[in-house]
Design an enzyme around this catalytic site. Structure first.
Site, short mmCIF file in Angstrom:
data_model
loop_
_atom_site.label_atom_id
_atom_site.label_comp_id
_atom_site.label_asym_id
_atom_site.label_seq_id
_atom_site.Cartn_x
_atom_site.Cartn_y
_atom_site.Cartn_z
N ASN A 154 -0.52 -71.92 7.56
CA ASN A 154 -0.04 -70.61 7.21
C ASN A 154 -0.82 -69.59 8.04
OD1 ASN A 154 0.98 -68.47 5.82
ND2 ASN A 154 1.08 -69.70 3.93
N SER A 156 -1.87 -66.85 7.48
CA SER A 156 -2.93 -66.13 6.75
C SER A 156 -4.28 -66.85 6.93
CB SER A 156 -2.57 -65.99 5.28
OG SER A 156 -2.51 -67.24 4.69
N SER A 240 7.24 -73.13 -1.87
CA SER A 240 5.86 -73.43 -1.46
C SER A 240 5.90 -74.40 -0.28
CB SER A 240 5.09 -74.04 -2.62
OG SER A 240 5.44 -75.40 -2.75
N THR A 241 4.81 -74.41 0.46
CA THR A 241 4.72 -75.33 1.59
C THR A 241 4.97 -76.76 1.12
OG1 THR A 241 2.98 -73.90 2.43
CG2 THR A 241 3.25 -76.02 3.52
N GLY A 242 4.42 -77.09 -0.06
CA GLY A 242 4.52 -78.46 -0.56
C GLY A 242 5.96 -78.91 -0.77
N HIS A 289 5.46 -67.61 -5.42
CA HIS A 289 5.73 -69.03 -5.66
C HIS A 289 5.93 -69.31 -7.14
CE1 HIS A 289 4.99 -69.86 -1.58
NE2 HIS A 289 3.68 -69.83 -1.61
O1 CDP Z 1 0.60 -72.04 0.82
P1 CDP Z 1 0.88 -72.62 -0.50
O2 CDP Z 1 0.42 -71.71 -1.60
O3 CDP Z 1 2.30 -73.03 -0.63
O4 CDP Z 1 0.08 -74.02 -0.63
P2 CDP Z 1 -1.41 -74.55 -0.91
O5 CDP Z 1 -2.05 -73.85 -2.05
O6 CDP Z 1 -2.16 -74.62 0.36
O7 CDP Z 1 -1.08 -76.05 -1.38
C1 CDP Z 1 -0.20 -76.89 -0.68
C2 CDP Z 1 0.89 -77.36 -1.62
O8 CDP Z 1 0.32 -78.21 -2.63
C3 CDP Z 1 1.55 -76.24 -2.40
O9 CDP Z 1 2.55 -75.62 -1.63
C4 CDP Z 1 2.05 -76.95 -3.65
O10 CDP Z 1 3.32 -77.53 -3.42
C5 CDP Z 1 1.01 -78.04 -3.86
N1 CDP Z 1 0.02 -77.69 -4.91
C6 CDP Z 1 0.23 -78.14 -6.22
O11 CDP Z 1 1.26 -78.78 -6.51
N2 CDP Z 1 -0.70 -77.89 -7.19
C7 CDP Z 1 -1.79 -77.17 -6.92
N3 CDP Z 1 -2.69 -76.95 -7.89
C8 CDP Z 1 -2.00 -76.66 -5.61
C9 CDP Z 1 -1.08 -76.96 -4.61
#
Ligand code: CDP
Length: 315
Positions: A154, A156, A240-242, A289
């Site tokens: 990302n 950021s 979300s990225t996930g 998200h």
């Molecule tokens: O950028 P983003 O907030 O989408 O992602 P991240 O916090 O870097 O984490 C990567 C992915 O892991 C997220 O997009 C979620 O799909 C998953 N995740 C989750 O399921 N549970 C969490 N406690 C943290 C992340």
């Protein structure tokens, strides 16, 4: 003495509400899992009909010629006409050569991975996808593995950790070493401010001759994927990225296994408090998200035998 407003529950006994919440989630979850090929094929074909991930998830010189008008998926009024300079940064060839992988691990960053010992199992997948340049060394390896075939970034993170790549860039290139010769997937055309920093990431990796191969998300794919999930009943401002990487994996891989997906504050089995990420406790932006809602869709796919969601430890 000033009193703390609330003490976070730290033990089983102080976690009554969360137990109920978690038990509800677990009612739909079984560790015993068998792939249901019919469900898998059906879901994959729905995804590929609407999103065409295999050919269109990323921008390549083949699918995005000079003159193409890119529409930013996060800012629909913003467009960019591809000129020869930008075109030269596009991936040459096909990032996913005409084959599907047997098994893919998609590694989310959830705190559930702490002490999970899932590293070996994750690394045994043929193709490993990680999100947002997560740390892999310093003791994490045992729990999250080290193999990386594709990792997202990302912008950021590039702003915060590497000064937006405006100054010295060596630290960035060195920190990419843990990802070997993986693909580095950047959402360069999601928001206007993503473009210059993503291009700087591209030029930096090229100039330093890094083995990491930068590649850009196709905003058209991200747009179609958002529509797809909306049609599945998921309401969220941004995926979300996930869930994006899981969707792509369902098109690329015959067996999709998820690790590190658990957007709740307590461990499902030990009820211990969890940090949001396995490496820090930075919170998710709930304004954009809807991870618990996304999670219920992933849980549904697990129950249907479409993908396997790992929640337990891998000992
Ligand atoms: O950028 P983003 O907030 O989408 O992602 P991240 O916090 O870097 O984490 C990567 C992915 O892991 C997220 O997009 C979620 O799909 C998953 N995740 C989750 O399921 N549970 C969490 N406690 C943290 C992340």
């Amino acid at each position: 003495l000033p009193q703390k407003k609330t003490a976070p529950p730290t033990s089983k006994s102080s976690c009554k509400d969360c137990r109920e919440k978690i038990n509800k989630v677990l009612e739909q979850y079984s560790e015993d899992w068998k792939k249901q090929d019919e469900h898998f094929q059906k879901f994959r074909s729905q995804l590929s009909t609407k999103c065409h991930g295999l050919e269109k998830a990323t921008i390549t010189q083949a699918n995005t010629p000079v003159g193409t008008k890119l529409v930013y998926d996060g800012e629909k009024k913003r467009t960019l006409q591809v000129n020869p300079e930008i075109f030269s940064t596009f991936f040459k060839g096909h990032p996913f050569p005409n084959k599907t992988w047997h098994t893919c691990a998609v590694v989310g960053n959830g705190g559930i991975l702490v002490n999970s010992s899932c590293g070996k199992m994750i690394d045994s997948a043929e193709f490993v996808i990680r999100c947002n340049l997560p740390p892999l060394s310093n003791g994490y390896e045992k729990h999250v593995g080290i193999k990386t075939d594709l990792v997202t970034a990302n912008p950021s993170i590039l702003l915060e950790k590497f000064g937006a790549l405006m100054g010295r860039r060596r630290k960035f290139v060195e920190s990419m070493r843990s990802y070997g010769n993986s693909l580095l997937l950047l959402p360069a055309f999601s928001y206007g401010h993503n473009t210059p920093v993503s291009l700087r990431a591209f030029y930096t990796l090229e100039d330093f001759e890094s083995p990491v191969q930068p590649i850009f998300f196709n905003p058209g794919y991200l747009h179609n994927l958002a529509l797809f999930w909306r049609s599945q009943g998921l309401r969220t401002i941004r995926l979300s990225t996930g869930i994006i990487m899981t969707s792509l994996a369902l098109e690329l891989c015959d067996n999709v296994q998820l690790y590190g997906f658990w957007p709740f504050d307590f461990h499902p089995y030990s009820f211990q408090t969890l940090t949001n990420h396995y490496y820090d406790d930075r919170k998710t932006k709930t304004k954009f998200h809807a991870m618990p809602d996304e999670f219920s869709h992933l849980l549904r796919l697990h129950s249907q035998g479409v993908l396997k969601l790992h929640l337990g430890d891998c000992k």
